[in-house]
Design a protein around this motif. Structure first.
Motif, PDB file in Angstrom:
ATOM      1  N   GLN A  26      20.661   5.531 -44.552  1.00 27.57           N
ATOM      2  CA  GLN A  26      19.365   6.212 -43.980  1.00 27.57           C
ATOM      3  C   GLN A  26      19.744   7.600 -43.601  1.00 27.57           C
ATOM      4  O   GLN A  26      21.078   8.149 -43.363  1.00 27.57           O
ATOM      5  N   ALA A  27      18.942   8.766 -43.823  1.00 29.22           N
ATOM      6  CA  ALA A  27      19.162  10.096 -43.166  1.00 29.22           C
ATOM      7  C   ALA A  27      18.181  10.300 -42.249  1.00 29.22           C
ATOM      8  O   ALA A  27      17.154   9.807 -42.044  1.00 29.22           O
ATOM      9  N   ASN A  28      18.816  11.240 -41.197  1.00 28.85           N
ATOM     10  CA  ASN A  28      17.984  11.499 -40.135  1.00 28.85           C
ATOM     11  C   ASN A  28      17.740  13.129 -40.163  1.00 28.85           C
ATOM     12  O   ASN A  28      18.532  13.772 -40.104  1.00 28.85           O
ATOM     13  N   LEU A  29      16.474  13.339 -39.515  1.00 36.80           N
ATOM     14  CA  LEU A  29      15.884  14.642 -39.424  1.00 36.80           C
ATOM     15  C   LEU A  29      15.399  14.677 -38.075  1.00 36.80           C
ATOM     16  O   LEU A  29      14.389  14.505 -37.678  1.00 36.80           O
ATOM     17  N   TRP A  30      16.506  15.265 -37.249  1.00 33.32           N
ATOM     18  CA  TRP A  30      15.972  15.242 -35.892  1.00 33.32           C
ATOM     19  C   TRP A  30      15.258  16.548 -35.866  1.00 33.32           C
ATOM     20  O   TRP A  30      15.274  17.669 -36.411  1.00 33.32           O
ATOM     21  N   GLY A  31      14.483  16.602 -34.647  1.00 29.17           N
ATOM     22  CA  GLY A  31      13.539  17.526 -34.475  1.00 29.17           C
ATOM     23  C   GLY A  31      13.712  18.705 -33.792  1.00 29.17           C
ATOM     24  O   GLY A  31      12.880  19.719 -33.734  1.00 29.17           O
ATOM     25  N   GLU A  32      14.896  18.956 -33.088  1.00 34.16           N
ATOM     26  CA  GLU A  32      14.895  20.300 -32.050  1.00 34.16           C
ATOM     27  C   GLU A  32      14.705  21.382 -32.822  1.00 34.16           C
ATOM     28  O   GLU A  32      14.188  22.399 -32.238  1.00 34.16           O
ATOM     29  N   MET A  33      15.181  21.680 -34.129  1.00 34.09           N
ATOM     30  CA  MET A  33      15.032  22.903 -34.619  1.00 34.09           C
ATOM     31  C   MET A  33      13.953  23.237 -35.472  1.00 34.09           C
ATOM     32  O   MET A  33      13.747  24.339 -36.279  1.00 34.09           O
ATOM     33  N   MET A  34      13.127  22.045 -35.953  1.00 36.14           N
ATOM     34  CA  MET A  34      12.039  22.107 -36.706  1.00 36.14           C
ATOM     35  C   MET A  34      10.763  22.857 -36.084  1.00 36.14           C
ATOM     36  O   MET A  34      10.417  22.818 -35.164  1.00 36.14           O
ATOM     37  N   LYS A  35      10.256  24.065 -37.125  1.00 36.36           N
ATOM     38  CA  LYS A  35       9.284  24.823 -36.710  1.00 36.36           C
ATOM     39  C   LYS A  35       7.784  24.289 -37.147  1.00 36.36           C
ATOM     40  O   LYS A  35       6.895  24.730 -36.350  1.00 36.36           O
TER      41      LYS A  35
END
Ligand code: ACM
Ligand code: ZN
Length: 583
Positions: A511-520
């Motif tokens: 699995q790959a993870n796209l954490w949201g803190e920096m997503m604009k």
């Protein structure tokens, strides 16, 4: 910047020219050049001759299997989008493909293809997809589209049920531009004759998205699911809760989701919410059910993640009674109290509602990065440790995980947690997710000795919120200073050596993870995901060749695949010179 754009065009102009020719005529596709499939199938033989699909081509499936109908309907839906004309699938009593049709069946399929494999035969007089189970038929349909020209992926279901794409923007697109299709409707689709026999390497082929840190609408999540499906990925883990927010309606605890449930204490969150301002920052249960149903039609399972016992700021704002008791006072902070019964009662009530929304076998409880700050001071925690003979707060964490795992098992589900669930020993009834590259290796080794099932998602290959390039001045803001290039994503080793020696089957997948803190913005989410998810899907699906995967060969196929992403309107980061295979 100019140098970067020039180098991009040096790399991609030949592919763009070939793709445009294919988009315009449908005849530029040469059967002599093997179609560039991603993920690479187990075996594929391209033969002489071709089959032409038009809006008049019938899509048929053998009667009596609703899930086969889903697979055929999806193919019909995508062809409708490609042609800009509505096509529908129909059932038939036939168990062999009528001439001139695209035919899906489970009859006579090779049982060794398993739950998700398929065979696909394209002849001049039609297409036959045979699969033991309907998921395989679905993937056979995706392969058929990849055998055709990239425009076959024109205009995905941006809004459920809607036909057609929108504006035209040439790549490379800035990360913040809206996500749109570039392709015109096709008149016909020429597919080379071929025989494909294919099945996935791993059953768990996942991505994670994080609306707790940056809220995404249900329609955006549906788009994300659609894009997973065309990469033969089958799990979307949704990080629904964290310190910043609790994003799920729970009828029994309405305080968890006040209108505008933002964490006022986190100014970064407001700053990042630049793209749109939804009326609320949580999903209703009906919305989530519609997402689950949408994903099911694409053979994608939504695995919800409800963080506990740490990362619980959102939970504790709505249910402060779950906190520890220190000096006779309830304390907040980030962790729930694993000492008192009230915590288990509330969490289990919440899970009961959630299990009715999410039919997934797997329920993720996070359990990572729990500071346990209050536990050694809390009267209830101390009593629990004494009563249960627990010698440390780490063992108390293990006790909590064990109870939640037992609860979920009793409800017929399986707990999933990050590799911290293994710190107090293996949890054979649960699934551990290996994420701490290097740090957790010893933990994983020990757990494998106890036959622990695992999903592999190490930071150094699978954290898609990390930068895609060390040339940070040319990239949108990503997490910290870490970099995961396309090459690193493709280099993921899904079987740690020790686990491989014990039993490779302990690894359920990757699995790959796209954490949201920096997503604009949502286009930014896609930009961070692609093309690294193309690398991930190949690691997850394709058998590893003797001598290892060949990045140069993958990179060649990726040129064509990026034209598919263009046609589908999927934003992505165009590879640069630095991503080229080294000589
Ligand atoms: C994690 O990245 N904390 C699982
Ligand atoms: Zn406590």
């Amino acid at each position: 910047m100019i140098a970067r754009v020039r180098s991009l065009y040096r790399i991609f102009i030949p592919a763009i020219v070939a793709g445009l020719a294919a988009l315009l005529g449908g005849s530029a596709f040469s059967a002599a050049a093997p179609p560039a499939l991603i993920p690479r199938p187990v075996t594929m033989k391209i033969e002489s001759g071709r089959f032409t699909i038009t809006p008049a081509t019938k899509i048929l499936y053998t009667k009596g299997d609703a899930r086969l109908a889903d697979a055929a309907d999806y193919l019909a839906g995508r062809l409708s989008l490609a042609f800009g004309k509505t096509m529908t699938a129909a059932s038939t009593d036939a168990v062999d493909g009528p001439a001139g049709t695209i035919f899906m069946t489970t009859a006579g399929a090779d049982p060794s293809l398993g739950k998700e494999g398929y065979s696909l035969v394209v002849r001049g007089d039609g297409v036959v997809i045979r699969a033991p189970k309907s998921a395989g038929a679905f993937y056979g349909g995706i392969t058929l589209l990849q055998l055709a020209l990239p425009g076959a992926f024109r205009a995905p279901a941006m809004v459920e049920g809607a036909l057609g794409g929108r504006q035209t923007v040439r790549p490379p697109r800035p990360a913040d531009q809206p996500n749109v299709s570039t392709a015109a409707p096709l008149k016909r689709m020429v597919v080379p004759c071929a025989t494909v026999w294919d099945k996935p390497r791993f059953a768990w082929r996942g991505l994670l998205i994080d609306p707790a840190r940056h809220f995404w609408t249900i329609d955006e999540l549906k788009q994300y699911v659609d894009y997973l499906a065309i990469h033969k990925l089958n799990i979307l883990q949704i990080h629904l809760t964290d310190h910043e927010n609790w994003t799920v309606e729970v009828l029994r605890y309405p305080n968890l989701t006040p209108e505008k449930a933002l964490n006022a204490a986190d100014p970064r969150r407001e700053k990042n919410q630049t793209y749109y301002h939804p009326a609320r920052h949580y999903y209703t249960q009906d919305e989530l059910k519609s997402l689950v149903a949408f994903a099911r039609k694409r053979f994608v399972t939504i695995v919800p993640e409800f963080e506990m016992p740490g990362h619980c700021g959102g939970l504790l704002r709505g249910c402060p009674e779950c906190g520890c008791t220190v000096d006779a006072k309830k304390v907040g902070g980030g962790e729930v109290c694993p000492g008192q019964e009230t915590t288990y009662k509330i969490l289990q009530n919440i899970l009961d509602e959630m299990l009715a929304v999410f039919p997934s076998q797997y329920i993720h409880i996070g359990a990572d990065e729990c500071a346990k700050t209050n536990w050694s001071k809390c009267a209830d925690c101390r009593k629990r440790m004494k009563d249960e003979g627990l010698e440390s707060v780490t063992e108390l964490h293990g006790y909590f995980v064990g109870r939640m795992s037992d609860y979920l098992q009793h409800k017929g589900r399986t707990l999933v947690g990050w590799d911290e669930i293994l710190e107090s020993g293996a949890k054979p009834g649960a699934i551990g997710m290996y994420w701490r590259s290097g740090t957790a290796d010893e933990l994983i080794r020990k757990a494998a000795d106890h036959r622990q099932f695992l999903v592999i998602t190490p930071t150094e290959n699978c954290y898609f919120d990390y930068w895609q390039s060390p040339e940070k001045e040319n990239e949108p803001q990503a997490f910290s200073h870490f970099v995961v290039t396309l090459r690193q994503a493709y280099a993921l080793q899904p079987l740690p050596d020790h686990v491989k020696r014990i039993d490779p089957k302990l690894v359920l997948g990757v699995q790959a993870n796209l954490w949201g803190e920096m997503m604009k913005s949502f286009p930014h989410v896609l930009y961070q995901t692609y093309p690294r998810a193309c690398a991930l899907c190949e690691v997850a699906w394709s058998p590893e060749p003797d001598g290892g995967r060949d990045y140069a060969e993958f990179f060649e196929r990726l040129r064509t695949h990026l034209l598919r992403l263009d046609a589908a309107g999927i934003n992505y980061r165009a590879p640069t010179d630095a991503d080229r295979p080294r000589k």
